[in-house]
Scaffold this motif. Structure first.
Motif, mmCIF file in Angstrom:
data_model
loop_
_atom_site.group_PDB
_atom_site.id
_atom_site.type_symbol
_atom_site.label_atom_id
_atom_site.label_comp_id
_atom_site.label_asym_id
_atom_site.label_seq_id
_atom_site.Cartn_x
_atom_site.Cartn_y
_atom_site.Cartn_z
ATOM 1 N N TRP A 224 96.689 -17.142 -58.698
ATOM 2 C CA TRP A 224 96.473 -15.692 -58.687
ATOM 3 C C TRP A 224 95.059 -15.372 -59.156
ATOM 4 N N ARG B 205 95.222 -1.142 -53.846
ATOM 5 C CA ARG B 205 96.524 -1.808 -53.912
ATOM 6 C C ARG B 205 96.946 -1.965 -55.363
ATOM 7 N N VAL C 40 98.607 -4.558 -57.543
ATOM 8 C CA VAL C 40 98.842 -5.992 -57.458
ATOM 9 C C VAL C 40 99.678 -6.440 -58.653
ATOM 10 N N CYS D 69 105.752 -5.630 -54.621
ATOM 11 C CA CYS D 69 106.215 -5.447 -53.253
ATOM 12 C C CYS D 69 107.683 -5.843 -53.119
ATOM 13 N N ASP E 40 105.175 -4.864 -47.749
ATOM 14 C CA ASP E 40 104.997 -5.665 -46.538
ATOM 15 C C ASP E 40 105.459 -7.086 -46.824
ATOM 16 N N CYS F 20 103.081 -10.237 -47.647
ATOM 17 C CA CYS F 20 102.449 -10.590 -48.923
ATOM 18 C C CYS F 20 103.483 -10.943 -49.998
ATOM 19 N N GLN G 174 104.047 -14.764 -52.635
ATOM 20 C CA GLN G 174 102.786 -15.499 -52.667
ATOM 21 C C GLN G 174 101.806 -14.856 -53.653
ATOM 22 N N GLY H 133 98.878 -12.815 -55.277
ATOM 23 C CA GLY H 133 98.278 -11.568 -54.844
ATOM 24 C C GLY H 133 99.264 -10.578 -54.270
ATOM 25 N N GLU H 134 100.544 -10.782 -54.519
ATOM 26 C CA GLU H 134 101.550 -9.823 -54.051
ATOM 27 C C GLU H 134 101.141 -8.408 -54.455
ATOM 28 N N HIS H 135 101.291 -7.461 -53.524
ATOM 29 C CA HIS H 135 100.783 -6.120 -53.805
ATOM 30 C C HIS H 135 101.556 -5.066 -53.024
ATOM 31 N N GLU I 3 100.523 -1.354 -51.167
ATOM 32 C CA GLU I 3 99.458 -0.423 -50.810
ATOM 33 C C GLU I 3 99.705 0.924 -51.484
#
Length: 385
Positions: A87, A100, A102, A107, A347, A350, A353, A355-357, A359
């Protein structure tokens, strides 16, 4: 004490670790997340019922209003494991990067609960004609024990249920199931110079895989649904282990595989078909074959295209209900009598993994959509619909 802001709630949920994993060293309790949600919802006047599913694992069912019918806003309180070194930000800290939010679970999908609370806060002084229920489950990312416990208990929930998994705010009315299976063959080792001295588990497994490939081909000819990007069921041979040396007859061999059935395919019937193929092979090779699921299956899910919830969600979002390949808890809620859709702001690309974020542009539209759903199912008299 005033209720934290939406961003403060979002940050607090991410900061509360709640990894579920089949590896005990990585598995964690979700109690901290459940306690946060119960505190905030309790302060808003919800009746909160915390149910222990297994040691350290809890579901929360919070209700506002009473009676039959109403709306369920649901999600899971756990996350997948993470590798912090991959990360660029602290995965357990909400960080704003390029528009975003993060963080682990932003998400998929703890952040959804903060959006739900933001949506309902200004509505709670209105007369509720039907109840609103908020459901947070445990262990969706591993065993789905939380949703399965609810389904087995059999307590009816609402008339409609929205699961806020990452769908880009597009309604999802069907997805494939997930079956993770294993076959273990116990043969008899012996010196490789004389095949009569043993029974090869590896040769038996070769025939097992041939039979499984035949079933796969049969099922792919028999079952097809063009709504999926991969329109047929899949079977993936994920890993195999067996034997220990070239000059020994292989005494043990294990295969793990993944089967993704379409809606309408019964996991029990699929396993029965596999077992029927294995029994003659055990006799032919004089070996013992043990076949079992690695985990209980996540059933395939399909909500009728003409269901009221589908029509309402399509009208509110402007998108026709679609299909996805990933699995959710939808079939378990459907089993409790709810018309069910998967519909959330994240979404899937993402999820799971670094950097999951989420928007930030999705925050306001999600809050508005949730308010419209609550208005329709909880505030509007049934005769008006």
């Amino acid at each position: 004490m005033p209720l934290p802001t939406m961003k403060e709630q979002f940050a607090a949920l991410i900061a509360a670790p709640s990894v579920s994993c089949t590896q005990p060293a990585l598995d964690q309790s979700n109690r901290a997340v459940i306690d946060l949600l119960a505190t905030w919802l309790g302060d808003l006047g919800f009746a909160c019922d915390i149910q222990q599913v297994t040691p350290g694992k809890f579901n929360l069912l919070a209700s506002f209003g009473s009676g039959p019918g109403g709306l369920v806003l649901a999600g899971h309180s756990d996350t997948v494991p993470f590798d912090e070194s991959l990360w660029k930000t602290d995965p357990l800290k909400l960080t704003e990067v390029d528009g975003r939010w993060v963080g682990l679970g932003s998400c998929d999908m703890k952040g959804f609960f903060a959006l739900v609370i933001e949506a309902i806060k200004p509505m709670l002084d209105k007369p509720f004609k039907q109840p609103l229920l908020i459901l947070a489950t445990c262990d969706e990312e591993s065993s789905m024990a939380g949703a399965r416990a609810l389904a087995e208990a059999g307590r009816p929930l609402g008339r409609a249920a929205i699961i806020g998994e990452p769908t880009g705010l597009k309604p999802i009315r069907l997805h494939k199931g997930v079956m993770m299976e294993r076959i273990h063959i116990l043969g008899r080792s012996g010196h490789s110079s004389d095949p009569s001295l043993g029974h090869s588990a590896l040769e038996a497994m070769h025939d097992v895989i041939t039979e499984l490939k035949g079933l796969r081909q049969q099922w792919q000819l028999e079952y097809r649904n063009p709504q999926f990007s991969v329109p047929h069921p899949t079977m993936n041979f994920g890993c195999i282990h067996g034997g220990d040396n070239p000059n020994r007859i292989c005494g043990q061999c294990s295969l793990e595989f993944d089967l993704r059935p379409l809606p309408g395919m019964d996991p029990h019937m699929l396993r029965a078909a596999i077992m029927q193929k294995l029994q003659p092979l055990a006799e032919l090779h004089q070996v013992k074959i043990d076949y079992a699921p690695l985990f209980p299956e996540a059933p395939p899910f399909e909500q009728d295209a003409d269901a009221e919830l589908v029509r309402v969600a399509e009208r509110l979002t402007g998108h026709q209900a679609q299909a996805v390949a990933f699995g959710t808890e939808a079939a378990y809620l459907q089993r409790l009598g709810c018309e069910t859709l998967v519909l959330g702001p994240g979404d899937i690309a993402c999820a799971h993994q670094p950097g999951e974020h989420l928007e930030m542009s999705r925050l306001e539209p999600t809050v508005l959509l949730l308010r419209q759903l609550v208005e329709y199912y909880c505030l509007t008299p049934a005769t008006v619909r």
